[in-house]
Scaffold this motif. Structure first.
Motif, PDB file in Angstrom:
ATOM      1  N   VAL A 148      13.734 -10.784   0.718  1.00 56.24           N
ATOM      2  CA  VAL A 148      12.459 -11.278   0.184  1.00 56.24           C
ATOM      3  C   VAL A 148      11.286 -10.686   0.959  1.00 56.24           C
ATOM      4  O   VAL A 148      10.272 -10.273   0.370  1.00 56.24           O
ATOM      5  CB  VAL A 148      12.426 -12.816   0.241  1.00 56.24           C
ATOM      6  N   LEU A 149      11.407 -10.614   2.269  1.00 56.70           N
ATOM      7  CA  LEU A 149      10.330 -10.052   3.078  1.00 56.70           C
ATOM      8  C   LEU A 149      10.099  -8.583   2.750  1.00 56.70           C
ATOM      9  O   LEU A 149       8.944  -8.129   2.637  1.00 56.70           O
ATOM     10  CB  LEU A 149      10.654 -10.217   4.562  1.00 56.70           C
ATOM     11  N   MET A 150      11.183  -7.829   2.596  1.00 57.89           N
ATOM     12  CA  MET A 150      11.036  -6.407   2.285  1.00 57.89           C
ATOM     13  C   MET A 150      10.430  -6.198   0.901  1.00 57.89           C
ATOM     14  O   MET A 150       9.596  -5.308   0.707  1.00 57.89           O
ATOM     15  CB  MET A 150      12.387  -5.706   2.404  1.00 57.89           C
ATOM     16  N   LEU A 151      10.821  -7.019  -0.067  1.00 54.68           N
ATOM     17  CA  LEU A 151      10.224  -6.911  -1.402  1.00 54.68           C
ATOM     18  C   LEU A 151       8.744  -7.276  -1.364  1.00 54.68           C
ATOM     19  O   LEU A 151       7.917  -6.630  -2.026  1.00 54.68           O
ATOM     20  CB  LEU A 151      10.977  -7.827  -2.380  1.00 54.68           C
ATOM     21  N   ALA A 152       8.403  -8.307  -0.595  1.00 58.98           N
ATOM     22  CA  ALA A 152       7.003  -8.701  -0.492  1.00 58.98           C
ATOM     23  C   ALA A 152       6.170  -7.597   0.160  1.00 58.98           C
ATOM     24  O   ALA A 152       5.032  -7.338  -0.251  1.00 58.98           O
ATOM     25  CB  ALA A 152       6.886  -9.994   0.306  1.00 58.98           C
ATOM     26  N   ALA A 153       6.737  -6.943   1.175  1.00 61.10           N
ATOM     27  CA  ALA A 153       6.009  -5.851   1.828  1.00 61.10           C
ATOM     28  C   ALA A 153       5.815  -4.675   0.885  1.00 61.10           C
ATOM     29  O   ALA A 153       4.754  -4.043   0.869  1.00 61.10           O
ATOM     30  CB  ALA A 153       6.758  -5.409   3.079  1.00 61.10           C
ATOM     31  N   ASP A 154       6.826  -4.369   0.079  1.00 63.93           N
ATOM     32  CA  ASP A 154       6.691  -3.273  -0.881  1.00 63.93           C
ATOM     33  C   ASP A 154       5.606  -3.586  -1.912  1.00 63.93           C
ATOM     34  O   ASP A 154       4.844  -2.702  -2.329  1.00 63.93           O
ATOM     35  CB  ASP A 154       8.025  -3.037  -1.582  1.00 63.93           C
ATOM     36  N   MET A 155       5.533  -4.845  -2.328  1.00 59.16           N
ATOM     37  CA  MET A 155       4.527  -5.221  -3.318  1.00 59.16           C
ATOM     38  C   MET A 155       3.116  -5.213  -2.722  1.00 59.16           C
ATOM     39  O   MET A 155       2.138  -4.963  -3.425  1.00 59.16           O
ATOM     40  CB  MET A 155       4.847  -6.609  -3.884  1.00 59.16           C
ATOM     41  N   ALA A 156       3.021  -5.486  -1.417  1.00 62.88           N
ATOM     42  CA  ALA A 156       1.706  -5.535  -0.776  1.00 62.88           C
ATOM     43  C   ALA A 156       1.221  -4.164  -0.319  1.00 62.88           C
ATOM     44  O   ALA A 156       0.069  -4.020   0.093  1.00 62.88           O
ATOM     45  CB  ALA A 156       1.751  -6.483   0.421  1.00 62.88           C
ATOM     46  N   THR A 157       2.086  -3.164  -0.384  1.00 57.14           N
ATOM     47  CA  THR A 157       1.725  -1.823   0.081  1.00 57.14           C
ATOM     48  C   THR A 157       1.306  -0.957  -1.096  1.00 57.14           C
ATOM     49  O   THR A 157       1.990  -0.917  -2.126  1.00 57.14           O
ATOM     50  CB  THR A 157       2.912  -1.175   0.813  1.00 57.14           C
ATOM     51  N   ASP A 158       0.219  -0.271  -0.936  1.00 55.06           N
ATOM     52  CA  ASP A 158      -0.262   0.636  -1.973  1.00 55.06           C
ATOM     53  C   ASP A 158       0.503   1.947  -1.876  1.00 55.06           C
ATOM     54  O   ASP A 158       0.400   2.670  -0.875  1.00 55.06           O
ATOM     55  CB  ASP A 158      -1.752   0.894  -1.787  1.00 55.06           C
ATOM     56  N   PRO A 159       1.319   2.276  -2.882  1.00 55.40           N
ATOM     57  CA  PRO A 159       2.103   3.511  -2.801  1.00 55.40           C
ATOM     58  C   PRO A 159       1.250   4.777  -2.812  1.00 55.40           C
ATOM     59  O   PRO A 159       1.701   5.848  -2.405  1.00 55.40           O
ATOM     60  CB  PRO A 159       3.003   3.442  -4.039  1.00 55.40           C
ATOM     61  N   MET A 160      -0.011   4.684  -3.272  1.00 53.13           N
ATOM     62  CA  MET A 160      -0.887   5.848  -3.332  1.00 53.13           C
ATOM     63  C   MET A 160      -1.712   6.023  -2.061  1.00 53.13           C
ATOM     64  O   MET A 160      -2.404   7.033  -1.917  1.00 53.13           O
ATOM     65  CB  MET A 160      -1.848   5.707  -4.533  1.00 53.13           C
ATOM     66  N   ALA A 161      -1.628   5.045  -1.147  1.00 55.12           N
ATOM     67  CA  ALA A 161      -2.423   5.145   0.075  1.00 55.12           C
ATOM     68  C   ALA A 161      -1.834   6.202   0.991  1.00 55.12           C
ATOM     69  O   ALA A 161      -0.614   6.314   1.127  1.00 55.12           O
ATOM     70  CB  ALA A 161      -2.461   3.795   0.791  1.00 55.12           C
ATOM     71  N   PRO A 162      -2.696   7.022   1.631  1.00 54.71           N
ATOM     72  CA  PRO A 162      -2.166   8.049   2.542  1.00 54.71           C
ATOM     73  C   PRO A 162      -1.557   7.404   3.782  1.00 54.71           C
ATOM     74  O   PRO A 162      -2.019   6.376   4.264  1.00 54.71           O
ATOM     75  CB  PRO A 162      -3.413   8.867   2.911  1.00 54.71           C
ATOM     76  N   SER A 163      -0.517   8.014   4.275  1.00 55.84           N
ATOM     77  CA  SER A 163       0.155   7.505   5.469  1.00 55.84           C
ATOM     78  C   SER A 163       0.281   8.619   6.490  1.00 55.84           C
ATOM     79  O   SER A 163       0.448   9.784   6.136  1.00 55.84           O
ATOM     80  CB  SER A 163       1.550   6.966   5.124  1.00 55.84           C
ATOM     81  N   GLN A 164       0.177   8.238   7.743  1.00 55.38           N
ATOM     82  CA  GLN A 164       0.318   9.198   8.815  1.00 55.38           C
ATOM     83  C   GLN A 164       1.773   9.278   9.267  1.00 55.38           C
ATOM     84  O   GLN A 164       2.472   8.267   9.277  1.00 55.38           O
ATOM     85  CB  GLN A 164      -0.568   8.795   9.995  1.00 55.38           C
ATOM     86  N   PRO A 165       2.217  10.492   9.647  1.00 55.30           N
ATOM     87  CA  PRO A 165       3.595  10.617  10.112  1.00 55.30           C
ATOM     88  C   PRO A 165       3.827   9.753  11.350  1.00 55.30           C
ATOM     89  O   PRO A 165       2.998   9.673  12.254  1.00 55.30           O
ATOM     90  CB  PRO A 165       3.719  12.111  10.444  1.00 55.30           C
ATOM     91  N   GLY A 166       5.007   9.085  11.360  1.00 56.71           N
ATOM     92  CA  GLY A 166       5.371   8.262  12.507  1.00 56.71           C
ATOM     93  C   GLY A 166       4.743   6.898  12.519  1.00 56.71           C
ATOM     94  O   GLY A 166       4.886   6.162  13.499  1.00 56.71           O
ATOM     95  N   SER A 167       4.008   6.538  11.465  1.00 55.06           N
ATOM     96  CA  SER A 167       3.389   5.224  11.393  1.00 55.06           C
ATOM     97  C   SER A 167       3.768   4.563  10.082  1.00 55.06           C
ATOM     98  O   SER A 167       4.171   5.220   9.129  1.00 55.06           O
ATOM     99  CB  SER A 167       1.871   5.320  11.519  1.00 55.06           C
ATOM    100  N   SER A 168       3.620   3.253  10.018  1.00 62.60           N
ATOM    101  CA  SER A 168       3.919   2.506   8.808  1.00 62.60           C
ATOM    102  C   SER A 168       2.784   1.535   8.553  1.00 62.60           C
ATOM    103  O   SER A 168       2.071   1.142   9.467  1.00 62.60           O
ATOM    104  CB  SER A 168       5.244   1.739   8.956  1.00 62.60           C
ATOM    105  N   PRO A 169       2.572   1.132   7.289  1.00 62.32           N
ATOM    106  CA  PRO A 169       1.512   0.173   6.977  1.00 62.32           C
ATOM    107  C   PRO A 169       1.696  -1.114   7.773  1.00 62.32           C
ATOM    108  O   PRO A 169       2.815  -1.484   8.117  1.00 62.32           O
ATOM    109  CB  PRO A 169       1.695  -0.055   5.468  1.00 62.32           C
ATOM    110  N   PRO A 170       0.576  -1.807   8.069  1.00 60.65           N
ATOM    111  CA  PRO A 170       0.691  -3.029   8.873  1.00 60.65           C
ATOM    112  C   PRO A 170       1.646  -4.055   8.274  1.00 60.65           C
ATOM    113  O   PRO A 170       2.438  -4.665   9.003  1.00 60.65           O
ATOM    114  CB  PRO A 170      -0.756  -3.542   8.903  1.00 60.65           C
ATOM    115  N   ALA A 171       1.572  -4.270   6.959  1.00 56.82           N
ATOM    116  CA  ALA A 171       2.460  -5.248   6.333  1.00 56.82           C
ATOM    117  C   ALA A 171       3.920  -4.848   6.499  1.00 56.82           C
ATOM    118  O   ALA A 171       4.783  -5.680   6.784  1.00 56.82           O
ATOM    119  CB  ALA A 171       2.113  -5.398   4.852  1.00 56.82           C
ATOM    120  N   GLN A 172       4.192  -3.549   6.337  1.00 58.38           N
ATOM    121  CA  GLN A 172       5.561  -3.069   6.485  1.00 58.38           C
ATOM    122  C   GLN A 172       6.036  -3.218   7.922  1.00 58.38           C
ATOM    123  O   GLN A 172       7.203  -3.562   8.173  1.00 58.38           O
ATOM    124  CB  GLN A 172       5.649  -1.608   6.055  1.00 58.38           C
ATOM    125  N   ALA A 173       5.148  -2.961   8.873  1.00 59.17           N
ATOM    126  CA  ALA A 173       5.526  -3.099  10.277  1.00 59.17           C
ATOM    127  C   ALA A 173       5.858  -4.544  10.622  1.00 59.17           C
ATOM    128  O   ALA A 173       6.827  -4.824  11.355  1.00 59.17           O
ATOM    129  CB  ALA A 173       4.402  -2.587  11.169  1.00 59.17           C
TER     130      ALA A 173
END
Length: 293
Positions: free
Chosen positions: A207-232
């Motif tokens: 449930v937590l992983m699904l919630a994080a996927d839903m809260a993360t914008d797939p089009m947002a740029p990401s830096q290598p070696g880092s993850s979105p705050p919600a995913q972290a």
């Protein structure tokens, strides 16, 4: 005449002699082992655990056999998503057994201190889970043999890293069984304990992983070696869950989840141990301070 008449009365009033040493810890362990070994559900859960381990590993290895860089040893842990569940449920049944069947009255009459019963349940569950885990690991090894043979790859299970992974594959399900005992002894009701244990180990991380996927914008740029705050945050919570901590015992060092603390094997073992010890401590306090209902 009066003396001879009074002798039977004196004899009948004499308390019966007590034979044996009473409920020693060894006898409590023997009694608890008899209980777990006499239940059909114990063997059904054990057989299911071994069968699931072999079948899922076989399917995973065969599905990966066509990859150019196929390593059969990489499929060893593929069944650990489900194999600990059977032992988790078995542990819950052991922890709740005295209360669900009503035998706690006779058990705690024989063992008034009560805590040796809980300790014996932990010991026999660990021993039974060890045997089942060893069989499940053997089934997993057998499951990768056909895929390895089809590619002409000889298995080497003696490498240091492979041995550590195999050891983790044994310890992780054992830890889940003891976690089940702890939750069962604390909550004392089978359905409530099973729902709680399965939710903490399987449902909540998903449930937590699904919630994080839903809260993360797939089009947002990401830096290598880092993850979105919600995913972290989610990865950290999953890492500190019973199943997340236990799974760290079966992965190479330095391969932690992105955005989560790299606990390593020893850190994972410590977190899993805390998940076992804290409910056990609560169950012990409840046994000593509250009525056995």
């Amino acid at each position: 005449m009066s003396a001879s008449a009074s002798s039977p009365t004196a004899t009948s009033a004499r308390p019966p002699a007590v034979s044996g040493r009473g409920a020693t810890f060894g006898r409590v362990i023997a009694a608890e082992w008899t209980k777990i070994a006499s239940l059909r559900s114990s063997y059904l859960l054990a057989a299911g655990t071994v069968a699931v381990s072999g079948a899922l590993t076989y399917l995973s290895a065969n599905a990966s056999a066509g990859d150019p860089g196929f390593d059969p040893l990489g499929s060893l842990t593929s069944a650990l998503v489900l194999t600990p569940v059977g032992l988790l449920v078995l542990g819950v049944l052991v922890g709740t057994g005295e209360f669900s069947t009503g035998t706690y009255q006779s058990t705690f009459t024989a063992v008034p201190r009560r805590l040796p019963v809980l300790a014996a349940q932990v010991v026999v569950t660990a021993a039974f889970a060890l045997l089942v885990s060893l069989a499940a690991v053997g089934a997993a090894v057998l499951g990768i043999l056909p895929a390895a043979g089809s590619r002409g790859i000889a298995l080497d299970l003696t490498g240091e890293q492979t041995m550590q992974i195999l050891a983790g594959m044994v310890i992780y399900p054992m830890g889940m069984a003891l976690f089940g005992v702890a939750i069962g002894a604390l909550l004392r009701r089978p359905v409530r304990a099973v729902v709680t244990a399965v939710t903490l180990t399987l449902v909540l991380p998903i449930v937590l992983m699904l919630a994080a996927d839903m809260a993360t914008d797939p089009m947002a740029p990401s830096q290598p070696g880092s993850s979105p705050p919600a995913q972290a945050v989610v990865n950290t919570a999953v890492t500190f869950s019973p199943s997340g901590a236990g799974s760290l015992l079966t992965v190479p060092e330095g391969t932690g989840v992105e955005g989560a603390p790299d606990l390593g094997r020893w850190g994972g073992a410590g977190v899993l141990g805390a998940w076992i010890l804290l409910p056990l401590a609560g169950a012990a306090v409840r046994l000593r301070t509250r009525d056995a209902t």
